[in-house]
Design a protein around this motif. Structure first.
Motif, PDB file in Angstrom:
ATOM      1  N   GLY A 197       4.669  29.994 -33.072  1.00  0.00           N
ATOM      2  CA  GLY A 197       3.876  29.013 -33.089  1.00  0.00           C
ATOM      3  C   GLY A 197       2.593  29.144 -32.414  1.00  0.00           C
ATOM      4  N   GLN A 198       1.629  28.903 -32.771  1.00  0.00           N
ATOM      5  CA  GLN A 198       0.594  28.448 -31.355  1.00  0.00           C
ATOM      6  C   GLN A 198      -0.113  27.544 -30.749  1.00  0.00           C
ATOM      7  N   PHE A 199      -0.223  26.940 -31.072  1.00  0.00           N
ATOM      8  CA  PHE A 199      -0.573  25.520 -30.596  1.00  0.00           C
ATOM      9  C   PHE A 199       1.061  24.699 -29.724  1.00  0.00           C
ATOM     10  N   THR A 200       1.795  25.325 -31.292  1.00  0.00           N
ATOM     11  CA  THR A 200       3.289  24.279 -30.821  1.00  0.00           C
ATOM     12  C   THR A 200       4.399  25.401 -29.953  1.00  0.00           C
ATOM     13  N   ASN A 201       3.524  26.177 -29.501  1.00  0.00           N
ATOM     14  CA  ASN A 201       5.041  27.539 -29.700  1.00  0.00           C
ATOM     15  C   ASN A 201       5.906  26.797 -27.961  1.00  0.00           C
ATOM     16  N   TYR A 217      13.666  26.890 -41.058  1.00  0.00           N
ATOM     17  CA  TYR A 217      15.165  26.350 -40.812  1.00  0.00           C
ATOM     18  C   TYR A 217      15.183  25.013 -40.530  1.00  0.00           C
ATOM     19  N   PRO A 218      16.158  24.075 -40.409  1.00  0.00           N
ATOM     20  CA  PRO A 218      16.850  23.057 -40.165  1.00  0.00           C
ATOM     21  C   PRO A 218      16.481  23.184 -38.950  1.00  0.00           C
ATOM     22  N   PHE A 219      16.675  22.594 -37.975  1.00  0.00           N
ATOM     23  CA  PHE A 219      16.972  22.163 -36.722  1.00  0.00           C
ATOM     24  C   PHE A 219      15.863  23.647 -35.852  1.00  0.00           C
ATOM     25  N   GLN A 220      15.254  24.342 -35.964  1.00  0.00           N
ATOM     26  CA  GLN A 220      14.917  24.874 -35.831  1.00  0.00           C
ATOM     27  C   GLN A 220      13.403  24.900 -34.697  1.00  0.00           C
ATOM     28  N   ILE A 221      12.693  23.248 -34.808  1.00  0.00           N
ATOM     29  CA  ILE A 221      11.727  23.152 -33.680  1.00  0.00           C
ATOM     30  C   ILE A 221      12.125  21.541 -33.557  1.00  0.00           C
ATOM     31  N   ASN A 222      11.610  21.246 -32.629  1.00  0.00           N
ATOM     32  CA  ASN A 222      11.495  20.111 -31.863  1.00  0.00           C
ATOM     33  C   ASN A 222      10.209  18.876 -32.270  1.00  0.00           C
ATOM     34  N   HIS A 223      10.622  17.990 -33.181  1.00  0.00           N
ATOM     35  CA  HIS A 223       9.460  18.099 -34.145  1.00  0.00           C
ATOM     36  C   HIS A 223       8.693  17.314 -33.058  1.00  0.00           C
ATOM     37  N   ARG A 224       8.684  16.251 -32.436  1.00  0.00           N
ATOM     38  CA  ARG A 224       8.294  15.303 -31.756  1.00  0.00           C
ATOM     39  C   ARG A 224       7.836  15.817 -30.336  1.00  0.00           C
ATOM     40  N   ALA A 244       1.509  23.841 -47.239  1.00  0.00           N
ATOM     41  CA  ALA A 244       1.895  23.579 -46.745  1.00  0.00           C
ATOM     42  C   ALA A 244       2.849  24.385 -46.864  1.00  0.00           C
ATOM     43  N   TRP A 245       2.680  25.873 -46.778  1.00  0.00           N
ATOM     44  CA  TRP A 245       3.937  26.964 -46.982  1.00  0.00           C
ATOM     45  C   TRP A 245       3.214  28.211 -46.600  1.00  0.00           C
ATOM     46  N   GLU A 246       3.774  29.512 -46.318  1.00  0.00           N
ATOM     47  CA  GLU A 246       3.436  30.875 -46.155  1.00  0.00           C
ATOM     48  C   GLU A 246       2.156  30.885 -45.217  1.00  0.00           C
ATOM     49  N   PRO A 247       2.257  31.510 -44.224  1.00  0.00           N
ATOM     50  CA  PRO A 247       3.229  32.745 -43.783  1.00  0.00           C
ATOM     51  C   PRO A 247       5.130  31.843 -43.214  1.00  0.00           C
ATOM     52  N   ARG A 248       4.514  30.202 -42.605  1.00  0.00           N
ATOM     53  CA  ARG A 248       5.721  29.501 -42.586  1.00  0.00           C
ATOM     54  C   ARG A 248       6.846  28.997 -43.825  1.00  0.00           C
ATOM     55  N   ALA A 249       7.696  29.077 -43.694  1.00  0.00           N
ATOM     56  CA  ALA A 249       8.365  28.282 -44.945  1.00  0.00           C
ATOM     57  C   ALA A 249       7.985  26.488 -44.723  1.00  0.00           C
ATOM     58  N   ARG A 250       7.425  26.007 -44.189  1.00  0.00           N
ATOM     59  CA  ARG A 250       6.892  24.627 -44.138  1.00  0.00           C
ATOM     60  C   ARG A 250       5.766  24.858 -42.590  1.00  0.00           C
ATOM     61  N   ILE A 251       5.000  24.892 -43.121  1.00  0.00           N
ATOM     62  CA  ILE A 251       3.533  24.203 -41.713  1.00  0.00           C
ATOM     63  C   ILE A 251       3.539  23.181 -41.848  1.00  0.00           C
ATOM     64  N   LEU A 252       3.239  23.034 -40.481  1.00  0.00           N
ATOM     65  CA  LEU A 252       3.046  21.802 -39.848  1.00  0.00           C
ATOM     66  C   LEU A 252       1.704  21.345 -40.346  1.00  0.00           C
ATOM     67  N   LEU A 253       1.588  19.250 -40.481  1.00  0.00           N
ATOM     68  CA  LEU A 253      -0.140  19.157 -41.262  1.00  0.00           C
ATOM     69  C   LEU A 253      -0.238  19.754 -42.699  1.00  0.00           C
ATOM     70  N   PRO A 254       0.743  19.791 -43.219  1.00  0.00           N
ATOM     71  CA  PRO A 254       0.731  20.659 -44.624  1.00  0.00           C
ATOM     72  C   PRO A 254       0.071  19.167 -46.534  1.00  0.00           C
ATOM     73  N   THR A 255      -0.273  18.600 -45.846  1.00  0.00           N
ATOM     74  CA  THR A 255      -0.986  17.137 -46.464  1.00  0.00           C
ATOM     75  C   THR A 255      -2.388  17.069 -46.119  1.00  0.00           C
ATOM     76  N   ILE A 256      -3.277  16.286 -46.990  1.00  0.00           N
ATOM     77  CA  ILE A 256      -4.038  15.701 -45.993  1.00  0.00           C
ATOM     78  C   ILE A 256      -4.135  14.256 -45.582  1.00  0.00           C
ATOM     79  N   GLY A 257      -2.786  13.523 -45.721  1.00  0.00           N
ATOM     80  CA  GLY A 257      -2.340  12.663 -45.275  1.00  0.00           C
ATOM     81  C   GLY A 257      -1.846  12.751 -43.915  1.00  0.00           C
ATOM     82  N   HIS A 258      -1.447  13.868 -43.740  1.00  0.00           N
ATOM     83  CA  HIS A 258      -1.010  14.083 -42.419  1.00  0.00           C
ATOM     84  C   HIS A 258      -1.924  14.433 -41.588  1.00  0.00           C
ATOM     85  N   CYS A 259      -2.782  15.561 -41.790  1.00  0.00           N
ATOM     86  CA  CYS A 259      -4.718  16.103 -41.202  1.00  0.00           C
ATOM     87  C   CYS A 259      -5.039  14.113 -40.784  1.00  0.00           C
TER      88      CYS A 259
END
Length: 277
Positions: free
Chosen positions: A42-46, A85-92, A120-135
């Motif tokens: 993580g960068q800003f979410t480490n 992976y599931p449970f890998q980050i604290n989403h809140r 949405a992905w690459e380099p992580r399997a799931r990247i935060l802010l994956p869509t225009i709606g999230h952004c």
């Protein structure tokens, strides 16, 4: 351009002078937050506050240099801000940190535009802010005049977004500050020549950029692994220009009338006319 990799404290003044001599603008300037292995979680979410601080400090230092470079936009690509992976980050907590650091970055120089480039992905399997709606949710929450969005067309296609719809959602709030152009098979970020695979989506995107009055840059984000890079760039520019030539073969009012009447048969006929039929 990226700091502190190809652009460094030692050479940025020389690079700006070279750009000026060549009559070139420096459009996009990025803190290279995703290449250092220390940011692999993580960068800003480490979860390590020291690493979050280092990421923010790097973004701020890059902003100082971007001011000298007269960069039009700075890009935040979440990249390592995600999970595998599931449970890998604290989403809140991750969202709290993301908003906090993006706001702090924007506030460092309110005159410098910062844009989020979602993926949405690459380099992580799931990247935060994956869509225009999230952004747009995060951009509107942070609510800074200098924070907007860069739509990478290939990233939007990967998650099966319709480019015209994504452009319209972003432009509705006046937050479309930059665009990246390429193409792919809607499975991976292939970054191939613009308009070679998803022609109709590309044409509709160009149409709606005009409808919304977009006057920003058309950035090229391409990875020609096997082709000559100069030719790939030239072809992408030509295809964007040709896209407008195709649109101009049909009066725009006829396209707008189809939108009013939902006439799919007429749409098909107009599309054929664009192609010379």
């Amino acid at each position: 351009m990226h700091y502190p990799t190809e652009v460094t404290d030692a050479n940025y003044r020389e690079l700006k002078a070279l750009a000026d001599d060549l009559g070139m603008a420096i459009v996009q300037f990025c803190p290279h937050l995703w290449v250092d292995p220390k940011f692999k979680f993580g960068q800003f979410t480490n979860s390590d506050p020291a690493l979050r601080r280092q990421a923010l400090d790097l973004a701020r230092r890059t902003t100082d240099i971007a001011q000298h470079m007269q960069a039009h936009v700075m890009v935040y690509w979440p990249a390592q801000d995600g999970y595998d992976y599931p449970f890998q980050i604290n989403h809140r907590q991750a969202l709290d940190w993301l908003v906090e650091n993006l706001a702090a970055w924007c506030d460092h120089n309110p005159q410098q535009k910062v844009v989020i480039e979602y993926k949405a992905w690459e380099p992580r399997a799931r990247i935060l802010l994956p869509t225009i709606g999230h952004c747009m949710t995060i951009v509107n929450e942070i609510n800074r005049p200098n924070l907007g969005v860069n739509i990478d067309m290939g990233h939007a296609l990967m998650v099966k977004e319709n480019l015209a719809e994504s452009i319209s959602l972003c432009a509705r709030y006046g937050k479309l500050y930059h665009t990246h152009w390429n193409d792919n098979w809607k499975l991976f970020d292939d970054d191939v020549i613009v308009g070679t695979i998803n022609l109709w989506e590309t044409l509709e995107a160009l149409f709606w950029l005009d409808e919304w009055g977009y006057d920003g840059w058309f950035g090229l984000d391409l990875f020609p692994y096997r082709e000559d890079p100069a030719q790939v760039v030239a072809e992408s520019i030509r295809n964007l220009q040709f896209g407008y030539e195709l649109l101009d073969r049909v009066p725009r009012d006829e396209l707008r009338e189809c939108m009013r009447t939902y006439d799919a048969i007429k749409i098909s006929q107009l599309m054929r006319r664009m192609l010379g039929g």
